[in-house]
Design a protein around this motif. Structure first.
Motif, PDB file in Angstrom:
ATOM      1  N   THR A 233       0.785  -1.446  -0.134  1.00  0.00           N
ATOM      2  CA  THR A 233      -0.499   0.211   0.098  1.00  0.00           C
ATOM      3  C   THR A 233       0.792   1.338   0.454  1.00  0.00           C
ATOM      4  N   MET A 234       1.723   1.653   1.054  1.00  0.00           N
ATOM      5  CA  MET A 234       2.300   2.398   1.157  1.00  0.00           C
ATOM      6  C   MET A 234       3.608   2.206   0.057  1.00  0.00           C
ATOM      7  N   THR A 235       3.841   1.698  -0.998  1.00  0.00           N
ATOM      8  CA  THR A 235       4.955   1.208  -2.182  1.00  0.00           C
ATOM      9  C   THR A 235       3.609   2.330  -3.897  1.00  0.00           C
ATOM     10  N   GLU A 236       2.393   2.283  -3.235  1.00  0.00           N
ATOM     11  CA  GLU A 236       1.124   2.341  -4.425  1.00  0.00           C
ATOM     12  C   GLU A 236       1.488   3.979  -3.873  1.00  0.00           C
ATOM     13  N   VAL A 237       1.190   4.615  -2.598  1.00  0.00           N
ATOM     14  CA  VAL A 237       1.214   6.035  -2.673  1.00  0.00           C
ATOM     15  C   VAL A 237       2.581   6.217  -2.429  1.00  0.00           C
ATOM     16  N   ALA A 238       3.397   5.714  -2.985  1.00  0.00           N
ATOM     17  CA  ALA A 238       5.168   6.565  -3.172  1.00  0.00           C
ATOM     18  C   ALA A 238       4.654   6.697  -4.846  1.00  0.00           C
ATOM     19  N   LYS A 239       4.056   5.959  -5.846  1.00  0.00           N
ATOM     20  CA  LYS A 239       4.513   5.827  -7.208  1.00  0.00           C
ATOM     21  C   LYS A 239       3.063   6.827  -7.110  1.00  0.00           C
ATOM     22  N   THR A 240       2.094   6.789  -6.574  1.00  0.00           N
ATOM     23  CA  THR A 240       1.044   7.931  -6.855  1.00  0.00           C
ATOM     24  C   THR A 240       1.461   9.160  -6.354  1.00  0.00           C
ATOM     25  N   PHE A 241       2.376   9.807  -5.757  1.00  0.00           N
ATOM     26  CA  PHE A 241       2.747  10.923  -5.602  1.00  0.00           C
ATOM     27  C   PHE A 241       3.793  11.104  -6.316  1.00  0.00           C
TER      28      PHE A 241
END
Length: 810
Positions: A233-241
């Motif tokens: 989930t945190m990886t997806e957050v980083a990619k969204t950013f």
């Protein structure tokens, strides 16, 4: 997303029923009023201030789609209309005429060549200083290929869009950038060359580490303790950013002048980075005649720290406003975004944050570690056994191997030891002494050497100090002595004279650039040749920019010795790869120096670092750390002479002359090698090969039984410890350029789906898909990566499982 300028479009319906606003850029001096009117009419799709409101996400995509539709429409025009379009931006070929583009006659000036108007070749240019027919502007274009013509037309459309945007934008800094790019594309169309941006802005990337690397390092640094689901989930957050950042429109420097938090130095730095962003990231997104870079891959901490506050606020607002548009399983990204932004802000403000250290690397890289955490399939006992096996393998122990493998291994090692008997030392020493004596006594060979290497005379000159080699370069941090400056000036002249196609300003820029160095060949205190290069120690390669020797000193071996010195210089500094773009005249030279068109380095290692040139070929040379290149040729030649002497000595020992074989004339197709007379007498020994027990192929004709066998193999392969990189498809989000190189991807998940659908009717289909997984991995990744090693290990395991089921016949 708020802030910066937008590239506007020529006002034109998608169906192509437009006015003659396409001539605005070509006729800007004579029809400025019409251009302004056309610019005004295009304001329906953009704000009049030249900024993009925090509006619909579809605006950017629809703009790109409209640009592409217009280009496709122009590409599909008849050739006569294409040439008419090109003529408006092509110089008149009539001798003495300075007209830079054909102007539509007065009676047809409101008609558009992109729709129904197709001027006759005899129609005269409206320019009073020209008045030459259309054919005078296109006579040099009739023989170019369709691809080249479409490239020119695409550049023209990009140029017209830039011109319309330049008319509308109010910010002076942005307008200057648009004008610069407009003139660049205009010049490229006139000269029919690729647009290359050079100058004080520098070359991307501008800072190390880049934002992408730092953000992914932050995920590992802060959240590696989480369980696999939360970490994903945190990886997806980083990619969204990162995705938000890559599509973010930055505010112009003038709009930030009222920001009290910006110091004078920060404002000056932001203005430079804003200009870089426009030139390399924003404008090329709409003008594909220019090379585009992603913001997060070319910028680093400096830019992000300047814009982070405003950008994070807008990202939070966007997450709140679009929460309902996210699928249920993705809403955790929205929830975790504020937490992630706060962690990133804290690391931005810390001077000693490890994520902004260019040397910081998560163990085995974050992506690798992330995939491994999803595949904890082996129990601790198995891991311990593997560790023990690894330890024992270093001692070359065969304990723990199956008995049949142990026997084969022992037999193979015994055969190798029997067939690799070395020559007695005294025999070799006698040959070396004979070679040495023959060189000393043979005066004619000294005067007239046979097959002497080209660099032998050069090395003799170097030993006598008639020539010298020096690595020189400019510096901004310490004083440069007068002699170095004089040598750099001399090298600049050598490169400029020997490379007439290269602009002199560009040569001067690189020779005196502090990041570049030059290996200078000095004779009588004057440079007669050199190699200008730029080392990239963190990437492990050196880029060769210029290589030249003065005309009077060519064909004497100086070029070879120069390159050998550069190779030794690179090896001493831990660099094992050389890369260069060679023009057609230099390819032969670089091939002789060990360069090849087969690039062994993975593209991500050098992409974005090395300067690319049109009509040039990328070549690569891999260096061996144990070889002293300046002595290599002499060593090889000496070894060759010793081998020849050993052969001659052995030949002298075999006194008996035997008649030739007559059995083939008598119709015998072949004979055993050992039956050749005299072969054993000269020391030949028959090769003892271990007997390999072949196993009959046991492929079943029953589809259900075959599917069961395939399922068993696939399950075993999935559970292997090296299978983690291949369990699921590679996503473009994780590896952006993967599908640029791999056209036919395959993975174990896809194979499982194909197996369920009954796709694998024969073992050949099953083996082909599995082989594609490993070949794709080895093609994309370099041999020193863990991915490459995993592919080799898993491939051997797969073959073993297939043999156990009798499905392998290789």
């Amino acid at each position: 997303m708020s802030g910066g300028p937008a590239i506007t479009l020529k006002s034109q319906p998608i169906d192509g029923n437009n006015s003659n606003s396409g001539n605005a850029a070509a006729q800007q001096q004579q029809s400025g009023n019409n251009a302004a009117a056309a610019a005004s009419s295009s304001s329906s799709s953009q704000a009049s201030s030249g900024t993009v409101p925090p509006a619909q996400e579809g605006t950017r995509q629809s703009s790109l789609q409209r640009i592409q539709q217009r280009k496709q429409k122009v590409f599909n025009l008849p050739e006569a209309q294409k040439l008419a379009k090109l003529s408006m931006y092509s110089a008149c070929q009539f001798e003495g005429c300075r007209c830079t583009g054909w102007k539509t006659p007065q009676e047809n000036r409101h008609r558009d060549v992109e729709s129904s108007y197709c001027p006759e070749p005899s129609e005269e240019c409206r320019n009073a200083s020209c008045r030459h027919p259309l054919r005078s502007h296109i006579s040099h274009l009739t023989e170019i290929s369709r691809t080249s013509m479409d490239d020119l037309l695409g550049a023209i459309i990009d140029m017209e869009n830039l011109f319309m945007s330049m008319q509308r934008v109010e910010d002076e800094d942005t307008k200057k950038v648009y004008l610069y790019l407009f003139r660049l594309l205009r010049q490229c169309v006139l000269t029919r060359q690729q647009a290359v941006i050079r100058g004080p802005l520098g070359d991307p990337p501008f800072e190390s580490p880049c934002i992408t690397k730092a953000v992914l390092s932050l995920v590992f640094y802060k959240y590696n303790h989480l369980n696999p689901t939360e970490l994903q989930t945190m990886t997806e957050v980083a990619k969204t950013f990162l995705n938000f950042l890559n599509h973010y429109n930055f505010e112009s420097p003038s709009a930030r002048r009222g920001d009290a938090t910006l110091t004078h130095d920060d404002a000056s730095t932001y203005k430079i980075n804003y200009t870089r962003w426009l030139v390399f990231c924003h404008v090329p997104a709409f003008c594909n005649s220019l090379r585009q870079f992603e913001t997060s891959l070319v910028f680093g901490r400096t830019l992000l720290r300047t814009v982070f506050q405003n950008m994070s606020q807008q990202l939070k607002k966007k997450c709140i406003s679009e929460r309902d548009r996210f699928p249920e399983d993705k809403r955790s990204i929205i929830t975790q975004m504020p937490k992630f932004l706060e962690a990133l802000r804290a690391e931005l403000l810390k001077d000693d944050s490890p994520i902004w250290d260019s040397t910081y690397r998560p163990p085995n890289s974050f992506v690798m570690q992330q995939r491994k955490r999803h595949q904890e399939v082996a129990p601790p006992a198995t891991i311990s056994a593997a560790g023990a096996a690894a330890t024992s393998s270093s001692k070359r122990s065969t304990v723990g191997e199956p008995a049949h493998k142990r026997v084969k291994k022992e037999v193979a090692e015994r055969v190798v030891s029997e067939n690799l008997d070395d020559l007695p030392t005294d025999v070799v020493m006698r040959a070396m002494k004979s070679v040495s004596e023959s060189k000393t006594t043979n005066k004619s060979e000294i005067l007239f050497p046979v097959n002497v290497s080209r660099d032998e005379n050069v090395k003799a000159e170097e030993q006598k100090r008639a020539i010298e080699f020096h690595v020189v370069g400019n510096s901004l941090t310490k004083s440069v002595d007068k002699q170095t400056i004089l040598w750099l000036l001399g090298l600049q002249l050598v490169f400029a004279y020997q490379l007439p196609e290269m602009p002199r300003e560009y040569i001067s820029q690189l020779v005196f650039d502090t990041k570049h160095k030059t290996l200078a060949l000095i004779k009588e205190n004057q440079p007669i040749g050199g190699i200008c290069f730029r080392p990239f120690p963190t990437q492990g390669f050196t880029e060769i920019v210029f290589c030249a020797v003065t005309m009077a000193e060519q064909v004497k071996g100086y070029g070879t010795h120069l390159m050998n010195h550069l190779k030794d210089y690179s090896i001493q500094r831990g660099i094992k790869h050389l890369l260069t773009f060679a023009d057609c005249d230099a390819i032969g030279y670089f091939k002789k120096q060990g360069f090849s068109k087969d690039i062994k380095l993975a593209r991500p290692v050098y992409a974005g670092y090395i300067k690319e040139y049109d009509s040039a070929t990328l070549m690569h040379c891999e260096l061996h750390p144990s070889i002293v290149n300046t002595q290599f040729i002499a060593v090889i030649r000496n070894q060759s002479e010793i081998l020849k002497e050993l052969i001659a000595q052995r030949h002298n020992e075999v006194q008996k002359v035997r008649t030739g074989l007559t059995c083939f004339k008598e119709g015998l197709p072949s004979i055993p090698v050992e039956s050749i007379p005299g072969l054993r007498e000269i020391g030949w020994k028959p090769q003892m090969r271990p007997v390999r027990a072949s196993r009959p192929l046991e492929e079943s004709t029953d589809p259900e039984k075959l599917a069961t066998q395939f399922a068993s193999v696939l399950q075993s392969v999935r559970q292997h410890t090296t299978a983690w990189p291949f369990l699921r498809p590679v996503t473009a989000a994780e590896v952006p350029d993967y599908y640029d190189h791999i056209k036919y991807p395959m993975d174990l998940k896809t194979m499982g789906e194909r197996l369920k659908k009954g796709y694998y009717q024969t073992r050949r289909l099953f083996m082909a898909d599995m082989a594609r997984i490993f070949s794709n991995c080895r093609f994309y990744n370099s041999p020193d990566t863990e991915y490459y090693r995993c592919a080799n290990s898993l491939e051997r395991y797969f073959q073993t499982k297939m043999r156990e089921l009798g499905l392998w016949d290789k």
